[in-house]
Structure formats: structure tokens, C-alpha cells
Write a protein that holds these residues in place. Structure first.
Motif, short mmCIF file in Angstrom:
data_model
loop_
_atom_site.label_atom_id
_atom_site.label_comp_id
_atom_site.label_asym_id
_atom_site.label_seq_id
_atom_site.Cartn_x
_atom_site.Cartn_y
_atom_site.Cartn_z
N ALA A 203 -5.61 -10.23 -18.29
CA ALA A 203 -6.78 -9.51 -17.42
C ALA A 203 -8.02 -9.40 -17.75
O ALA A 203 -8.47 -8.41 -17.54
CB ALA A 203 -6.13 -8.11 -16.89
N ILE A 204 -8.21 -10.22 -18.66
CA ILE A 204 -9.62 -10.30 -19.49
C ILE A 204 -10.39 -11.41 -19.35
O ILE A 204 -9.68 -12.62 -19.68
CB ILE A 204 -9.58 -9.86 -20.86
N GLN A 205 -11.45 -11.61 -19.05
CA GLN A 205 -12.41 -12.69 -18.92
C GLN A 205 -13.12 -12.97 -20.35
O GLN A 205 -13.80 -11.84 -20.59
CB GLN A 205 -13.33 -12.73 -17.85
N PRO A 206 -13.16 -14.13 -21.14
CA PRO A 206 -13.64 -14.41 -21.89
C PRO A 206 -15.53 -14.32 -21.81
O PRO A 206 -15.83 -14.74 -20.63
CB PRO A 206 -13.32 -15.80 -22.66
N ASP A 207 -16.19 -13.98 -22.97
CA ASP A 207 -17.82 -13.96 -22.60
C ASP A 207 -17.84 -15.39 -22.68
O ASP A 207 -17.39 -16.35 -23.09
CB ASP A 207 -18.20 -13.42 -23.89
N GLN A 208 -18.76 -15.96 -21.45
CA GLN A 208 -18.86 -17.39 -21.32
C GLN A 208 -19.74 -18.19 -22.21
O GLN A 208 -19.91 -19.36 -22.32
CB GLN A 208 -19.69 -17.61 -19.86
N PHE A 209 -20.56 -17.33 -23.10
CA PHE A 209 -21.36 -17.89 -24.13
C PHE A 209 -20.54 -18.16 -25.55
O PHE A 209 -20.65 -19.23 -25.87
CB PHE A 209 -22.63 -17.21 -24.43
N ASN A 210 -19.87 -17.21 -26.03
CA ASN A 210 -19.33 -17.52 -27.44
C ASN A 210 -17.79 -17.28 -27.35
O ASN A 210 -17.24 -17.47 -28.31
CB ASN A 210 -19.89 -16.61 -28.38
N GLY A 211 -17.15 -17.27 -26.21
CA GLY A 211 -15.60 -17.33 -26.26
C GLY A 211 -14.90 -15.93 -26.79
O GLY A 211 -13.67 -16.11 -27.04
N VAL A 212 -15.68 -14.91 -26.95
CA VAL A 212 -15.20 -13.78 -27.73
C VAL A 212 -14.76 -12.94 -26.35
O VAL A 212 -15.16 -12.77 -25.37
CB VAL A 212 -16.43 -12.79 -28.41
N TYR A 213 -13.49 -12.30 -26.56
CA TYR A 213 -13.04 -11.39 -25.58
C TYR A 213 -13.41 -10.01 -25.72
O TYR A 213 -13.23 -9.28 -26.88
CB TYR A 213 -11.35 -11.49 -25.43
N TYR A 214 -13.88 -9.40 -24.73
CA TYR A 214 -14.37 -7.75 -24.85
C TYR A 214 -13.42 -6.93 -24.10
O TYR A 214 -13.01 -7.43 -23.03
CB TYR A 214 -15.80 -7.99 -24.15
N VAL A 215 -12.85 -6.02 -24.84
CA VAL A 215 -11.61 -5.31 -24.41
C VAL A 215 -12.25 -3.82 -24.35
O VAL A 215 -12.68 -3.42 -25.68
CB VAL A 215 -10.41 -5.48 -24.99
N SER A 265 -0.06 -5.10 -27.69
CA SER A 265 -0.71 -4.19 -27.01
C SER A 265 -2.11 -4.01 -27.64
O SER A 265 -2.11 -3.69 -29.11
CB SER A 265 0.09 -2.91 -26.65
N LEU A 266 -3.17 -3.96 -27.25
CA LEU A 266 -4.36 -3.73 -27.47
C LEU A 266 -4.96 -2.26 -27.37
O LEU A 266 -5.98 -2.16 -27.45
CB LEU A 266 -5.48 -4.79 -26.70
N GLN A 267 -4.18 -1.56 -26.67
CA GLN A 267 -4.51 -0.09 -26.29
C GLN A 267 -4.76 0.49 -27.17
O GLN A 267 -5.85 1.31 -26.92
CB GLN A 267 -3.35 0.46 -25.28
N ASN A 268 -4.24 0.61 -28.47
CA ASN A 268 -4.57 1.69 -29.42
C ASN A 268 -5.49 1.25 -30.39
O ASN A 268 -5.63 1.74 -31.70
CB ASN A 268 -3.05 2.11 -29.98
N LEU A 269 -6.12 -0.17 -30.42
CA LEU A 269 -6.96 -0.36 -31.44
C LEU A 269 -8.36 0.12 -31.37
O LEU A 269 -8.95 0.64 -30.22
CB LEU A 269 -7.26 -1.77 -31.08
N PRO A 270 -8.63 0.43 -32.75
CA PRO A 270 -10.10 1.35 -32.81
C PRO A 270 -11.15 0.29 -32.27
O PRO A 270 -11.03 -0.87 -32.24
CB PRO A 270 -10.25 1.56 -34.24
N VAL A 271 -12.32 1.04 -32.00
CA VAL A 271 -13.45 0.20 -31.95
C VAL A 271 -13.91 -0.84 -32.94
O VAL A 271 -13.71 -0.25 -34.10
CB VAL A 271 -14.82 1.09 -31.32
N GLY A 272 -14.12 -1.95 -32.73
CA GLY A 272 -14.27 -2.98 -33.71
C GLY A 272 -14.21 -4.33 -33.14
O GLY A 272 -13.85 -4.60 -32.00
N THR A 273 -14.56 -5.21 -34.25
CA THR A 273 -14.35 -6.76 -33.90
C THR A 273 -12.98 -7.12 -34.42
O THR A 273 -12.82 -6.91 -35.75
CB THR A 273 -15.59 -7.33 -34.22
N TYR A 274 -12.44 -7.96 -34.02
CA TYR A 274 -10.90 -8.42 -34.62
C TYR A 274 -10.70 -9.94 -34.44
O TYR A 274 -11.08 -10.53 -33.52
CB TYR A 274 -9.83 -7.72 -33.66
N SER A 275 -10.08 -10.41 -35.28
CA SER A 275 -9.69 -11.88 -35.27
C SER A 275 -8.22 -11.90 -35.53
O SER A 275 -7.68 -11.68 -36.82
CB SER A 275 -10.30 -12.55 -36.43
N ILE A 276 -7.44 -11.91 -34.42
CA ILE A 276 -5.99 -11.69 -34.38
C ILE A 276 -5.19 -12.83 -34.68
O ILE A 276 -5.35 -14.03 -34.09
CB ILE A 276 -5.69 -10.84 -33.06
#
Length: 288
Positions: A203-215, A265-276
Motif C-alpha cells: 500500500a505504498i507508492q515509491p518516490d518517482q524520482f529515486n525509488g525510495v519508499y516513504y512510510v 511489519s514496518l509499524q514499529n520502526l523508529p523514524v529514520g532511513t533504512y536499507s532492508i
């Protein structure tokens, strides 16, 4: 006179010349009425256990033949054998396959000549897991040793072997002339490499410029890892890593379901940038 063996080897006994009485050693001259003689029966045992046979005497008095039966018990000791086992190839990858060659050789006792018979008969190859705590039952294959000389060989294909380390024992059961013998070696069946794929966050759309997912924080979005192989469905667990650390310490070593999948689940992740990255633990048949 004629010998009539009723056992497997005609060399087990033979008639010998009369040792007393009025018998013709050649067995061609009739014995006079009332006369008697003694024939010896020489037992040349080729096996242990009971020996039975008979001697047929032509009788002109009854215009036919008469039969004298005899039995004996051989106390012959089974001739020893020595076994060797080799594998080709010596290593395998799940599902493992190799060929075992078990060779049986006469091992006569000192002072005794080798038998003219061959050490043929049933052979088993048994693989026993050496993995500590393994509940895997022994895997048994069967074959038959055959040959025409002082040694015989059984070639047995070992197929469909699970991953793991094994002690491999070749065992010759023996026959009526030869005792059994065993030989051992080892085999390692390496796990096969699986494929692993990670889905996009739900249910998330990637940023159209750099492919990063914003959640958004506390989002109910999830990602799914799927571990597959054409050789079967892997078992084990998956941990989702952020670099060298678990992305969420509360969701480490999550077991794969029956379809080889696990959801993060991404629900409990702290704010930040992740490379999973999804890291598969492996099992006995499939590698990490």
C-alpha cells in the motif's frame, strides 16, 4: 555305486574305496549273496551345518536298486572376509546422489588355502547422520555382491539424500561359506542454494524520482520475503536486516510458513532511513 548329493555343493562328499569286505572297489563286480562290505563316505565340507546324501547300490536280488542314506554335521568355520567401501563422488549437493562400491575379499586363516567358492550375497549400505541431536533415521540401501574370483563387488546407487553429514557403513552379510564383514567411510551432502525475494512495501507508492519508499511512522505497511527452490520448499527463518543490524530486534528469526514466506511489519520502526535486506537462516537442505 553312485553318489546322490542333496545339498548345494557336490564337493561336500564323495565315495571312497571299500575299506573291508567283499566289495569291488570299482563298483562293477556283483557282491555275492550274503556277502557284505563297508564303503567309506568322505566329507569334504564346503559349508557349516547339516550335510545329507545317499549311496545307491544296484541289487540283482531285487532286480533294482537300494539306497543308503547318510547325514553328517559340518563343523567347518566360516571363512573370514574383509570389506572395503568407496564413494564416487565423495561429496554431493542436496538432493544428494553418489555410488557406493563395496568390495568383499577372502581373508583365509593362516595355514589355510582360500576356498574355491566366492563371497557373494546380500550387501547393505547404511547412512547414519552425524549431526548432533539429529532425529533423522538411518537410510538403508541394498545390493548384491557378485564375482568369479576371490573377491566380489556390489555397486549401489545412493540417491535422494538429505543434506547433512553421514557415517556410511557397507556391510556384507556372509553366506554359507563366508562370514560377514563391514567397512566405513563418510559423506557430506551440502545444502542447495535457494532464491530469496523481497516484496515492495504494501500500500505504498515509491518516490518517482529515486525509488525510495516513504512510510509514515506507525504505518501498517508490511514487506514479504519469499524463499524458493525447485528442489522443494525451504524451512528455517528470516531476519530483516538494516545494514549489519536487525531492522527490528522484535522481529528476528521469523519462521517461514508452509509457502516459504515471512512478513515483516514496518509499524514499529523508529523514524529514520533504512536499507532492508532479508537474510535466510538456511536448513539442512538449503543454504543461507
Amino acid at each position: 555305486f553312485s553318489a546322490n548329493p542333496t545339498f548345494r555343493d557336490t564337493n561336500d562328499f564323495s565315495l571312497v574305496s571299500p575299506d573291508s569286505g567283499a566289495c569291488d572297489p570299482t563298483g562293477t563286480t556283483p557282491v555275492g549273496t550274503g556277502a557284505s562290505c563297508n564303503f567309506g563316505v568322505q566329507l569334504d565340507a564346503q559349508a557349516t551345518g547339516p550335510i545329507a546324501g545317499s549311496m545307491t547300490v544296484a541289487s540283482s536280488a531285487v532286480n533294482g536298486t537300494q539306497t543308503a542314506n547318510f547325514t553328517a554335521t559340518s563343523l567347518l568355520t566360516l571363512e573370514p572376509t574383509a570389506a572395503t567401501i568407496s564413494l564416487s563422488p565423495t561429496t554431493a549437493t542436496f538432493p544428494g546422489s553418489t555410488t557406493a562400491t563395496v568390495t568383499i575379499t577372502q581373508a583365509p586363516l593362516p595355514g589355510y588355502s582360500p576356498s574355491t567358492n566366492v563371497p557373494d550375497g546380500p550387501v547393505t549400505v547404511t547412512l547414519t547422520s552425524t549431526v548432533q541431536g539429529s532425529s533423522q533415521p538411518p537410510i538403508v540401501f541394498t545390493g548384491t555382491a557378485s564375482g568369479t574370483d576371490t573377491s566380489t563387488t556390489a555397486t549401489i546407487n545412493l540417491t535422494g539424500l538429505p543434506g547433512g553429514s553421514y557415517n556410511v557403513k557397507g556391510a556384507y552379510k556372509g553366506n554359507t561359506n563366508y562370514g560377514g564383514s563391514t567397512a566405513t567411510t563418510t559423506l557430506v551432502v551440502a545444502p542447495a542454494p535457494p532464491a530469496i525475494a523481497v516484496s515492495e512495501p504494501s500500500a505504498i507508492q515509491p518516490d518517482q524520482f529515486n525509488g525510495v519508499y516513504y512510510v509514515a511512522q506507525s504505518s501498517t505497511s508490511t514487506i514479504t520475503a519469499t524463499v524458493t527452490s525447485p528442489l522443494g520448499t525451504p524451512t528455517g527463518s528470516v531476519t530483516f536486516m538494516n545494514g549489519s543490524q536487525p531492522a527490528d530486534p522484535a522481529q528476528i528469526n521469523q519462521p517461514l510458513d508452509a509457502n516459504g514466506q515471512v512478513t515483516f511489519s514496518l509499524q514499529n520502526l523508529p523514524v529514520g532511513t533504512y536499507s532492508i535486506t532479508a537474510v535466510y537462516s538456511g536448513d539442512s537442505n538449503f543454504a543461507t
